[in-house]
Design a protein around this motif. Structure first.
Motif, PDB file in Angstrom:
ATOM      1  N   GLY A  65      35.979  48.121  27.494  1.00 17.33           N
ATOM      2  CA  GLY A  65      34.656  48.303  28.049  1.00 17.33           C
ATOM      3  C   GLY A  65      34.362  47.579  29.606  1.00 17.33           C
ATOM      4  O   GLY A  65      33.381  47.792  30.270  1.00 17.33           O
ATOM      5  N   LEU A  66      34.892  46.217  29.255  1.00  9.62           N
ATOM      6  CA  LEU A  66      34.742  45.422  30.312  1.00  9.62           C
ATOM      7  C   LEU A  66      35.431  45.967  31.620  1.00  9.62           C
ATOM      8  O   LEU A  66      34.738  45.779  32.763  1.00  9.62           O
ATOM      9  CB  LEU A  66      35.291  43.975  30.006  1.00  9.62           C
ATOM     10  N   THR A  67      36.318  46.549  31.552  1.00  8.99           N
ATOM     11  CA  THR A  67      37.156  47.096  32.843  1.00  8.99           C
ATOM     12  C   THR A  67      36.198  48.456  33.257  1.00  8.99           C
ATOM     13  O   THR A  67      36.086  48.568  34.483  1.00  8.99           O
ATOM     14  CB  THR A  67      38.499  47.544  32.554  1.00  8.99           C
ATOM     15  N   ALA A  68      35.932  49.136  32.521  1.00 10.20           N
ATOM     16  CA  ALA A  68      34.701  50.254  32.876  1.00 10.20           C
ATOM     17  C   ALA A  68      33.698  49.583  33.373  1.00 10.20           C
ATOM     18  O   ALA A  68      33.265  50.332  34.545  1.00 10.20           O
ATOM     19  CB  ALA A  68      34.714  51.152  31.573  1.00 10.20           C
ATOM     20  N   ALA A  69      33.093  48.572  32.716  1.00  7.17           N
ATOM     21  CA  ALA A  69      31.808  48.168  33.483  1.00  7.17           C
ATOM     22  C   ALA A  69      32.203  47.673  34.619  1.00  7.17           C
ATOM     23  O   ALA A  69      31.237  47.711  35.727  1.00  7.17           O
ATOM     24  CB  ALA A  69      31.326  46.803  32.400  1.00  7.17           C
ATOM     25  N   ALA A  79      23.589  50.864  35.953  1.00  5.65           N
ATOM     26  CA  ALA A  79      23.255  49.683  35.195  1.00  5.65           C
ATOM     27  C   ALA A  79      24.081  49.665  34.020  1.00  5.65           C
ATOM     28  O   ALA A  79      24.553  50.725  33.539  1.00  5.65           O
ATOM     29  CB  ALA A  79      21.991  49.468  34.813  1.00  5.65           C
ATOM     30  N   VAL A  80      24.713  48.342  33.632  1.00  8.59           N
ATOM     31  CA  VAL A  80      25.575  48.217  32.402  1.00  8.59           C
ATOM     32  C   VAL A  80      25.170  47.398  31.608  1.00  8.59           C
ATOM     33  O   VAL A  80      24.706  46.345  31.593  1.00  8.59           O
ATOM     34  CB  VAL A  80      26.964  47.888  32.980  1.00  8.59           C
ATOM     35  N   LEU A  81      24.982  47.838  30.131  1.00  6.45           N
ATOM     36  CA  LEU A  81      24.616  46.884  29.087  1.00  6.45           C
ATOM     37  C   LEU A  81      25.839  46.819  28.358  1.00  6.45           C
ATOM     38  O   LEU A  81      26.355  47.816  27.858  1.00  6.45           O
ATOM     39  CB  LEU A  81      23.491  47.511  28.383  1.00  6.45           C
ATOM     40  N   ILE A  82      26.327  45.772  27.863  1.00  8.85           N
ATOM     41  CA  ILE A  82      27.318  45.461  27.076  1.00  8.85           C
ATOM     42  C   ILE A  82      26.966  45.324  25.501  1.00  8.85           C
ATOM     43  O   ILE A  82      26.295  44.835  25.410  1.00  8.85           O
ATOM     44  CB  ILE A  82      28.324  44.273  27.305  1.00  8.85           C
ATOM     45  N   LEU A  83      27.421  46.192  24.694  1.00  5.63           N
ATOM     46  CA  LEU A  83      27.274  45.882  23.348  1.00  5.63           C
ATOM     47  C   LEU A  83      28.356  45.933  22.532  1.00  5.63           C
ATOM     48  O   LEU A  83      29.417  46.838  22.768  1.00  5.63           O
ATOM     49  CB  LEU A  83      26.564  47.578  22.988  1.00  5.63           C
ATOM     50  N   THR A  84      28.214  44.759  21.895  1.00  7.78           N
ATOM     51  CA  THR A  84      29.707  44.365  21.043  1.00  7.78           C
ATOM     52  C   THR A  84      29.376  43.505  20.034  1.00  7.78           C
ATOM     53  O   THR A  84      28.396  42.910  19.816  1.00  7.78           O
ATOM     54  CB  THR A  84      30.498  43.365  22.267  1.00  7.78           C
ATOM     55  N   GLN A  94      33.230  36.981  31.018  1.00  7.60           N
ATOM     56  CA  GLN A  94      33.771  38.425  31.490  1.00  7.60           C
ATOM     57  C   GLN A  94      32.739  39.308  31.570  1.00  7.60           C
ATOM     58  O   GLN A  94      32.955  40.019  32.844  1.00  7.60           O
ATOM     59  CB  GLN A  94      35.084  38.726  30.607  1.00  7.60           C
ATOM     60  N   ALA A  95      31.976  39.465  30.933  1.00  5.86           N
ATOM     61  CA  ALA A  95      30.876  40.620  31.024  1.00  5.86           C
ATOM     62  C   ALA A  95      29.952  40.367  32.119  1.00  5.86           C
ATOM     63  O   ALA A  95      29.726  41.112  33.121  1.00  5.86           O
ATOM     64  CB  ALA A  95      29.963  40.720  29.770  1.00  5.86           C
ATOM     65  N   ASN A  96      29.482  38.978  32.447  1.00  6.46           N
ATOM     66  CA  ASN A  96      28.673  38.788  33.541  1.00  6.46           C
ATOM     67  C   ASN A  96      29.655  38.801  34.924  1.00  6.46           C
ATOM     68  O   ASN A  96      28.962  39.708  35.811  1.00  6.46           O
ATOM     69  CB  ASN A  96      28.177  37.269  33.363  1.00  6.46           C
ATOM     70  N   LYS A  97      30.923  38.656  34.841  1.00  8.68           N
ATOM     71  CA  LYS A  97      31.637  38.884  36.179  1.00  8.68           C
ATOM     72  C   LYS A  97      31.905  40.231  36.352  1.00  8.68           C
ATOM     73  O   LYS A  97      32.035  40.757  37.427  1.00  8.68           O
ATOM     74  CB  LYS A  97      33.074  38.109  35.894  1.00  8.68           C
TER      75      LYS A  97
END
Length: 193
Positions: A65-69, A79-84, A94-97
Motif C-alpha cells: 500500500g505504501l508503494t502504491a500510495a 488523495a490517499v488515506l492509509i488504513l492499517t 513512511q506513509a507521510n513520505k
C-alpha cells in the motif's frame, strides 16, 4: 442526491472491504472500485479517477500500500488515506513520505473513518491548489525574467528608457497577439543572431 466523493478501496481482507463500502455508502460516498493488492489499486486509480484511494499498508503481491500510495501521489491521481492495523512510528513516517493525506488505524468505526476521509480530501485539495499556484508563480517569474532581459536588450540597442522598452514589448505582444514572454523570446533570439 449527488455522491459526496468517489472512493477506491484497496484492502486484502474482503470483510473489511465490505465494511468500508457499507460505511462509506451510508454516508453518501460512491465506492467506484475495490482492490485486494497494491498493483490493482494503482491500476484502478488511474482508470477510475477516484477522489480518494483508501489503501491498506500490508497487501499481497509485489506492491504494498505504501508503494502504491507513493505512485498515486507522484502521478497526482487521487488523495490517499492509509488504513492499517499498524501504528509504528516508522510506518507513519513512511506513509507521510509516500504522500498520504490521512492515516487511520484498525479497528475503526464510522466515527473514525468519515473525519479521516474528509481531512484527506481537504488536504488533497489544498495541496493541488498550492501546486497550481507554485506552477503559476514559476511561469510568471520566468516571463518576468525574459521580459527584463528583452527590455535590457532594447535599452542597449536602441537607447530606449526602461519604460519605453516595456511599452514596446507590450505593444508588440498586442499587435502579434502573443504573450509578452513569446515576444521577449523573439526579441532575444533576434538580437543573438
Amino acid at each position: 442526491m449527488q455522491p459526496r466523493a468517489r472512493i477506491l478501496i484497496a484492502e486484502d481482507e474482503a470483510i473489511i472491504r465490505l465494511d468500508l463500502r457499507e460505511m462509506l455508502e451510508e454516508e453518501g460516498y460512491e465506492v467506484v472500485g475495490e482492490a485486494g493488492d497494491g498493483e490493482t489499486a494503482l491500476k484502478l486509480t488511474g482508470e477510475l479517477k477516484p477522489d480518494l484511494a483508501i489503501l491498506d499498508i500490508k497487501m499481497p503481491g509485489i506492491m504494498d500500500g505504501l508503494t502504491a500510495a507513493a505512485k498515486i501521489n507522484e502521478n497526482e491521481l487521487a488523495a490517499v488515506l492509509i488504513l492499517t492495523a499498524f501504528s509504528q512510528r516508522d510506518l507513519v513516517d513512511q506513509a507521510n513520505k509516500a504522500g498520504a493525506m490521512a492515516y487511520l488505524v484498525k479497528p475503526f468505526d464510522k466515527q473514525d473513518l468519515i473525519p479521516a476521509v474528509e481531512v484527506a480530501m481537504a488536504r488533497w485539495a489544498e495541496a493541488k491548489a498550492l501546486a497550481g499556484e507554485s506552477r503559476d508563480l514559476g511561469e510568471r517569474l520566468k516571463t518576468r525574467k525574459l521580459v527584463e532581459r528583452a527590455k535590457g536588450k532594447l535599452m542597449q540597442q536602441h537607447g530606449l528608457s526602461e519604460q519605453d522598452s516595456f511599452r514596446s514589448i507590450q505593444k508588440l505582444a498586442m499587435q502579434q497577439r502573443k504573450s509578452m514572454a513569446e515576444v521577449a523570446e523573439q526579441l532575444l533570439s533576434k538580437s543573438e543572431t
